[in-house]
Design an enzyme around this catalytic site. Sequence first.
Site, PDB file in Angstrom:
ATOM      1  N   THR A  56       0.840  -1.179   0.000  1.00  0.00           N
ATOM      2  CA  THR A  56       0.000   0.000   0.000  1.00  0.00           C
ATOM      3  C   THR A  56       0.882   1.238   0.000  1.00  0.00           C
ATOM      4  OG1 THR A  56      -1.964   1.037   0.967  1.00  0.00           O
ATOM      5  CG2 THR A  56      -0.264   0.279   2.511  1.00  0.00           C
ATOM      6  N   TYR A  57       0.251   2.398  -0.101  1.00  0.00           N
ATOM      7  CA  TYR A  57       0.976   3.665  -0.140  1.00  0.00           C
ATOM      8  C   TYR A  57       0.557   4.531   1.039  1.00  0.00           C
ATOM      9  CZ  TYR A  57       2.179   8.447  -1.451  1.00  0.00           C
ATOM     10  OH  TYR A  57       2.662   9.731  -1.444  1.00  0.00           O
ATOM     11  N   CYS A 117      -2.981  -3.242  -2.270  1.00  0.00           N
ATOM     12  CA  CYS A 117      -3.363  -4.389  -1.442  1.00  0.00           C
ATOM     13  C   CYS A 117      -3.373  -5.688  -2.239  1.00  0.00           C
ATOM     14  CB  CYS A 117      -4.713  -4.143  -0.773  1.00  0.00           C
ATOM     15  SG  CYS A 117      -4.739  -2.626   0.205  1.00  0.00           S
TER      16      CYS A 117
END
Length: 217
Positions: free
Chosen positions: A75-76, A168
């Site tokens: 994820t970021y 994800c």
Amino acid sequence: MSAALGVRQLGLLPYESTLLAMQRFTDARDELTPDELWLLQHTPVFTQGQAGKAEHLLNPGDIPVVKADRGGQVTYHGPGQLVAYLLLDVRRLGFGVRELVSRIELSLIELLASYGITALAKADAPGVYVDGAKIASLGLRIRNGRCFHGLALNVDMDLEPFRRINPCGYAGMAITQLADQVTRPIELSEVSKRLREQLVKHLDYAQQKTLTGGIAW
């Protein structure tokens, strides 16, 4: 009902040092250590979960990739995203893991409802979604009955980095944020206030307690 949840407002922090602080807090705590909630933002970073697969990193470019000891894929995190780390004694709370995740998701759903946004959780993909687009991710690690890591809610941020990954682990997953779902300006401080109120409510704490000072690296 548990006594109080200690809340730390920590501002903008790098990911790796915050991860180290979470690990140290969790390893050092005992059965009397009060639970804490850390609310913050991160400088730009991609984080890869324990079972993360390299193929989900499409084109990270100049944004660093950090291996994390949480569940889930990549994820970021970046400025304008509200991150909440939940440092909880799960055994003391008396929740199973699935119930804990559901209570966190419900906290997010009710927070978004307070802004007039209808959001849902998905049984097969932890997190919270608006019209099929992910607005909040969730990943926990439980060690010796205590959890750390937590959730990330997209508030008002640059979403471009999500196009550099399969968020994800899902190719083509749509990503949205709170600012794109409402017509009025959004203050991250107000979102943070509403989130902690929901978490205190749904995790069965009697109250919240503001903690001063930073965190030990």
